[in-house]
Scaffold this active site. Structure first.
Site, short mmCIF file in Angstrom:
data_model
loop_
_atom_site.label_atom_id
_atom_site.label_comp_id
_atom_site.label_asym_id
_atom_site.label_seq_id
_atom_site.Cartn_x
_atom_site.Cartn_y
_atom_site.Cartn_z
CE1 TYR A 1 21.63 54.03 36.98
CE2 TYR A 1 19.34 54.24 36.26
CZ TYR A 1 20.37 53.51 36.84
OH TYR A 1 20.13 52.23 37.25
CD1 TRP B 1 17.01 43.88 36.75
CD2 TRP B 1 14.84 43.58 37.12
NE1 TRP B 1 16.74 44.39 37.98
CE2 TRP B 1 15.39 44.22 38.24
CE3 TRP B 1 13.47 43.28 37.13
CZ2 TRP B 1 14.64 44.58 39.35
CZ3 TRP B 1 12.73 43.64 38.24
CH2 TRP B 1 13.30 44.28 39.33
CB CYS C 1 25.73 52.40 51.69
SG CYS C 1 26.43 53.97 52.21
CB CYS D 1 33.88 54.03 54.16
SG CYS D 1 32.55 55.21 54.34
CB THR E 1 8.48 51.83 40.60
OG1 THR E 1 7.84 52.86 39.84
CG2 THR E 1 7.44 50.84 41.04
CG LEU F 1 4.47 49.62 37.10
CD1 LEU F 1 5.30 49.35 35.84
CD2 LEU F 1 5.37 49.46 38.32
N GLY F 2 2.09 53.69 37.78
CA GLY F 2 2.11 55.16 37.90
C GLY F 2 3.10 55.80 36.94
CD GLU G 1 18.46 50.20 35.14
OE1 GLU G 1 18.12 51.20 35.80
OE2 GLU G 1 19.18 49.30 35.61
#
Ligand code: SF4
Length: 374
Positions: free
Chosen positions: A136, A40, A208, A224, A59, A96-97, A53
């Protein structure tokens, strides 16, 4: 960076323009060299970014790649997706659920056709108005496809931001969420927001990490405060552990002839609307249980009973309760009549009734012990 008296760094001032500039520059350079080659990422088409997305929610990336390619081959645009029967969309999703995602994707494609003439909307609020798209996802599509200045916050960036902010609070609280969204907006550059947002997510996923972040390889380590304080194991702060309460209950299989008594749980009760064997909490003193059980059964069903043997004990948890459920047989000496919320049924027919999980376990034991029925 300031220091407290104990030497722990204070959260840095991310309003500082040069600090933000360094963060952006280092992240974008790192991303250019380290971005994973994912299908993608080959296009900035909002439709395919949207599909990826939605597939990536709950997943893993490796599982999504093949699904994404097959899905896009069959449904290359919102028009094809909207025109397909839902059963076909679900078949392409199979494995994929979380099938609600596929149904919402299909509904959103139909909305794109009906409201936007098949063209994926460009406006953030119009994207957000599509079924199955939250803040999001709308931010990810807006920034990656259109380079809009839209912040993002998902699992990887929550962890990364918590560490960059030295956030002591559990990130899931609403106060922390506000701070995290504000941080996401604060550090966003004016241009190249798509690459920047993807770089943040990639750094969170690959460097991270939740446990054992690779701070030595991190391009923003010197910015950081969590790394400076060696607090990577403590930030983000874990969710508060649930405080369980131990409860003892009894369930009673009341028998009359070949039939057992079921009652429908009423509104306001746990599992309202499901069928169940009479069930009641009991006190700590087992000597009182027969009296407590007899009166609960009479009160719930009108039946008078002779309490028989304990035949099994089930342990289970419901919300914050850890329940020990003792299950008894009982003979009915004055059977109440059946009604809309009370049934006398043969054990072989228990499969026809929606039961709670523990009700089902009891019913399976009864069916096993009673053998085949009508
Ligand atoms: Fe995360 Fe370590 Fe980088 Fe800080 S230095 S952002 S804790 S990987």
């Amino acid at each position: 960076m300031g220091k407290t008296n104990r030497g722990t760094p204070l959260p840095p001032d991310w309003g500082d323009a040069s600090r933000k500039q360094q963060l952006r520059r280092r992240l974008l350079v790192w991303f250019a060299d380290n971005a994973r080659d994912l299908p993608w990422r080959k296009s900035r088409d909002p439709y395919s970014i949207w599909i990826s997305e939605i597939m990536l929610q709950q997943t893993q990336v490796v599982s999504v790649c093949d699904y994404f390619t097959r899905f896009l081959e069959r449904f290359p645009t919102a028009l094809e997706l909207a025109a397909a029967p839902e059963s076909e969309v679900l078949r392409y999703w199979e494995g994929l659920g979380y099938y609600r995602r596929a149904r919402q994707l299909h509904a959103a494609a139909q909305q794109i056709v009906a409201v936007h003439g098949g063209e994926f909307p460009r406006d953030f609020d119009q994207i957000l108005a599509l079924p199955g798209i939250g803040r999001y996802t709308a931010g990810a599509i807006s920034s990656i496809a259109f380079d809009e200045r839209a912040p993002i916050l998902e699992a990887n960036t929550v962890r990364l931001f918590s560490r960059l902010m030295l956030l002591r609070e559990t990130p899931s609280t609403s106060a922390a969420q506000k701070q995290l969204w504000a941080f996401a907006a604060e550090i966003l550059p004016r241009k190249n927001t798509g690459a920047f947002n993807q770089a943040l997510m990639e750094l969170g996923a690959e460097v991270c990490r939740p446990r054992g972040p690779d701070c030595e390889a991190c391009p923003v380590a010197t910015l950081c405060p969590t790394f400076a304080a060696r607090l990577q194991d403590q930030i983000p702060a874990p969710k508060k552990k649930v405080q369980y309460e131990d409860v003892t209950e009894a369930a009673i299989v009341v028998t009359h002839g070949q039939r057992v008594l079921l009652r429908r749980r009423s509104a306001g009760e746990r599992w309202a609307g499901l069928w169940d064997f009479p069930r009641t909490p009991v006190s700590n003193d087992a000597a009182n249980w027969p009296g407590e059980i007899l009166s609960a059964v009479a009160q719930q069903t009108g039946a008078r009973i002779h309490l028989g043997n304990l035949f099994t004990t089930i342990k289970h948890a419901v919300t914050r309760f850890r329940i020990t459920l003792h299950c008894y047989h009982a003979d009915c000496v004055s059977p109440p009549p059946a009604g809309p919320d009370l049934e006398w049924i043969r054990p072989g027919r228990l499969t026809e009734y929606p039961l709670s999980v523990t009700g089902r376990r009891i019913s399976l034991l009864l069916e096993e012990s009673s053998g085949p029925h009508e």
